[in-house]
Enzyme design. Structure first.
Site, PDB file in Angstrom:
ATOM      1  N   SER A 161       0.867  -1.186   0.000  1.00 31.58           N
ATOM      2  CA  SER A 161       0.000   0.000   0.000  1.00 31.58           C
ATOM      3  C   SER A 161       0.898   1.228   0.000  1.00 31.58           C
ATOM      4  O   SER A 161       2.088   1.144   0.317  1.00 31.58           O
ATOM      5  CB  SER A 161      -0.850  -0.002   1.278  1.00 31.58           C
ATOM      6  OG  SER A 161      -1.476   1.246   1.477  1.00 31.58           O
ATOM      7  N   TYR A 210      -3.185  -0.932  10.013  1.00 32.18           N
ATOM      8  CA  TYR A 210      -2.958  -1.156   8.573  1.00 32.18           C
ATOM      9  C   TYR A 210      -1.606  -0.572   8.165  1.00 32.18           C
ATOM     10  O   TYR A 210      -0.824  -1.206   7.449  1.00 32.18           O
ATOM     11  CB  TYR A 210      -4.109  -0.502   7.813  1.00 32.18           C
ATOM     12  CG  TYR A 210      -4.149  -0.722   6.317  1.00 32.18           C
ATOM     13  CD1 TYR A 210      -4.747  -1.874   5.782  1.00 32.18           C
ATOM     14  CD2 TYR A 210      -3.641   0.228   5.428  1.00 32.18           C
ATOM     15  CE1 TYR A 210      -4.818  -2.062   4.402  1.00 32.18           C
ATOM     16  CE2 TYR A 210      -3.710   0.044   4.051  1.00 32.18           C
ATOM     17  CZ  TYR A 210      -4.306  -1.103   3.546  1.00 32.18           C
ATOM     18  OH  TYR A 210      -4.376  -1.282   2.176  1.00 32.18           O
TER      19      TYR A 210
HETATM   20  P1  NAP Z   1     -11.200  -5.866  -1.406  1.00 30.73           P
HETATM   21  O1  NAP Z   1     -12.049  -5.876  -2.627  1.00 30.73           O
HETATM   22  O2  NAP Z   1     -11.826  -5.584  -0.079  1.00 30.73           O
HETATM   23  O3  NAP Z   1     -10.406  -7.245  -1.366  1.00 30.73           O
HETATM   24  C1  NAP Z   1      -9.855  -7.784  -0.214  1.00 30.73           C
HETATM   25  C2  NAP Z   1      -9.730  -9.282  -0.403  1.00 30.73           C
HETATM   26  O4  NAP Z   1      -9.172  -9.849   0.783  1.00 30.73           O
HETATM   27  C3  NAP Z   1     -11.078  -9.946  -0.648  1.00 30.73           C
HETATM   28  O5  NAP Z   1     -11.005 -10.838  -1.722  1.00 30.73           O
HETATM   29  C4  NAP Z   1     -11.331 -10.678   0.652  1.00 30.73           C
HETATM   30  O6  NAP Z   1     -12.056 -11.885   0.477  1.00 30.73           O
HETATM   31  C5  NAP Z   1      -9.937 -10.977   1.118  1.00 30.73           C
HETATM   32  N1  NAP Z   1      -9.947 -11.219   2.553  1.00 30.73           N
HETATM   33  C6  NAP Z   1     -10.480 -10.425   3.518  1.00 30.73           C
HETATM   34  N2  NAP Z   1     -10.385 -11.029   4.707  1.00 30.73           N
HETATM   35  C7  NAP Z   1      -9.783 -12.226   4.490  1.00 30.73           C
HETATM   36  C8  NAP Z   1      -9.448 -13.324   5.317  1.00 30.73           C
HETATM   37  N3  NAP Z   1      -9.715 -13.314   6.633  1.00 30.73           N
HETATM   38  N4  NAP Z   1      -8.861 -14.404   4.761  1.00 30.73           N
HETATM   39  C9  NAP Z   1      -8.605 -14.432   3.432  1.00 30.73           C
HETATM   40  N5  NAP Z   1      -8.908 -13.429   2.592  1.00 30.73           N
HETATM   41  C10 NAP Z   1      -9.506 -12.340   3.122  1.00 30.73           C
HETATM   42  O7  NAP Z   1     -10.073  -4.775  -1.528  1.00 30.73           O
HETATM   43  P2  NAP Z   1      -8.868  -4.587  -2.543  1.00 30.73           P
HETATM   44  O8  NAP Z   1      -8.717  -3.137  -2.717  1.00 30.73           O
HETATM   45  O9  NAP Z   1      -9.020  -5.419  -3.745  1.00 30.73           O
HETATM   46  O10 NAP Z   1      -7.660  -5.086  -1.637  1.00 30.73           O
HETATM   47  C11 NAP Z   1      -6.680  -5.999  -2.094  1.00 30.73           C
HETATM   48  C12 NAP Z   1      -5.342  -5.651  -1.475  1.00 30.73           C
HETATM   49  O11 NAP Z   1      -4.926  -4.376  -1.964  1.00 30.73           O
HETATM   50  C13 NAP Z   1      -5.352  -5.544   0.044  1.00 30.73           C
HETATM   51  O12 NAP Z   1      -4.159  -6.096   0.565  1.00 30.73           O
HETATM   52  C14 NAP Z   1      -5.357  -4.035   0.274  1.00 30.73           C
HETATM   53  O13 NAP Z   1      -4.794  -3.687   1.506  1.00 30.73           O
HETATM   54  C15 NAP Z   1      -4.512  -3.574  -0.889  1.00 30.73           C
HETATM   55  N6  NAP Z   1      -4.668  -2.156  -1.243  1.00 30.73           N
HETATM   56  C16 NAP Z   1      -5.820  -1.676  -1.762  1.00 30.73           C
HETATM   57  C17 NAP Z   1      -5.891  -0.319  -2.093  1.00 30.73           C
HETATM   58  C18 NAP Z   1      -7.119   0.294  -2.677  1.00 30.73           C
HETATM   59  O14 NAP Z   1      -7.128   1.503  -2.903  1.00 30.73           O
HETATM   60  N7  NAP Z   1      -8.163  -0.442  -2.981  1.00 30.73           N
HETATM   61  C19 NAP Z   1      -4.823   0.520  -1.881  1.00 30.73           C
HETATM   62  C20 NAP Z   1      -3.665   0.004  -1.330  1.00 30.73           C
HETATM   63  C21 NAP Z   1      -3.603  -1.340  -1.023  1.00 30.73           C
HETATM   64  P3  NAP Z   1     -13.699 -11.915   0.431  1.00 30.73           P
HETATM   65  O15 NAP Z   1     -14.141 -10.657  -0.212  1.00 30.73           O
HETATM   66  O16 NAP Z   1     -14.012 -13.127  -0.342  1.00 30.73           O
HETATM   67  O17 NAP Z   1     -14.157 -11.972   1.841  1.00 30.73           O
END
Ligand code: NAP
Length: 257
Positions: free
Chosen positions: A149, A162
């Protein structure tokens, strides 16, 4: 370099990629892009992911869903074994699963801290440890890509656990990269900027925060899963064999400001 050899450098044909959190958002985008590059996909997460599966199999690649709750570190350890058992190998690991909990510093609970650091950091390490050991023992020139991130380098607001976890992911990435490089295994991290996924739903629902953020993004828009997925394909492919230990921002220029 001929066109055919350039294509080979970006091909994942015959490889197996394990992607955590592949049901939604960035993880789903990664799984689909890795499949488009030729990889079979192991999608791990707490809930089945029929849309990801349909997209992957629609490209003629194999897809296997592996149920896991990464809030349980022992489950992350078991996942490494289960993933290797599916096709006898894992060539690429994308540690994408992550959760975020927002609260003022004084209100940040132990439960919030433990949940966020376990999913985002502890389980990432344990799963990487298991898969890297497999790669070493099998002589696989593997690839580990950690989704970090901007908060691997910045402080953020009301997201202290986080920020701690993502800073640590950047450190773990470098430590693992150093140790695994002699075995031909690379370990890199990506720092996504502000992306349009469930993770940022609260921010995008807040017009004032949205305006503040977009005013500061040089590219002037929220990132898309496809913006991240192409970077992941590069770091998963033979093309990136001399790139290890980096934290690659995919942020529309945010960190350049
Ligand atoms: P997201 O749509 O909320 O995806 C998060 C994923 O993590 C989902 O597939 C979820 O599975 C899974 N997850 C949550 N709890 C879990 C658990 N206990 N065990 C296994 N899997 C779990 O958000 P995203 O933005 O795509 O996030 C993906 C990554 O990118 C994360 O590491 C996040 O910190 C990082 N990130 C995102 C952003 C952003 O702007 N979106 C920015 C920086 C970093 P389910 O949905 O099936 O429960």
């Amino acid at each position: 370099m001929g066109v055919a050899s350039l294509a080979d450098l970006f091909s994942l044909s015959g490889k197996v990629a394990l992607v955590t959190g592949a049901r939604t958002g960035l993880g789903r985008g990664c799984a689909e892009a890795l499949a488009a590059a030729g990889a079979d996909i192991l999608g791990a997460g707490p809930r089945p992911m029929p849309e990801t599966e349909a997209a992957v199999t629609g490209m003629g690649r194999r897809f296997t869903y592996l149920p896991v709750d990464l809030a349980d570190r022992a489950a992350a350890r078991r996942l490494a074994t289960e993933a290797v058992a599916v096709h006898g190998r894992v060539d690429v690991l994308v540690n994408n699963s992550g959760i975020i909990r927002r609260a003022d510093l004084s209100d940040y609970t132990d439960e919030d801290w433990d949940a966020v650091t376990t999913v985002n950091l502890d389980s990432l390490f344990v799963l990487s440890q298991g898969i890297a050991t497999h790669m070493r023992e099998a002589g696989i020139a593997g690839r580990i890509v950690n989704i970090a991130s901007l908060l691997a380098v910045q402080g953020g607001i009301r997201v202290v656990a986080y920020t701690a976890a993502k800073h640590a992911v950047a450190g773990v990435t470098k430590a693992m990269a150093n140790e695994l490089a002699p075995h031909g295994i690379t370990v890199n991290a990506i720092a996504p900027g502000y992306m349009d996924t469930d993770n940022t739903a609260a921010l995008r629902a807040d017009p004032a925060r949205t305006r503040q953020i977009m005013d500061r993004v040089p590219v002037g828009r929220w990132g898309l899963p496809s913006d991240l997925a192409t970077a992941v394909v590069f770091l998963a492919a033979p093309a990136s064999g001399f790139v290890t230990g980096v934290l690659l921002p995919v942020d529309g220029g945010w960190l350049a400001r």
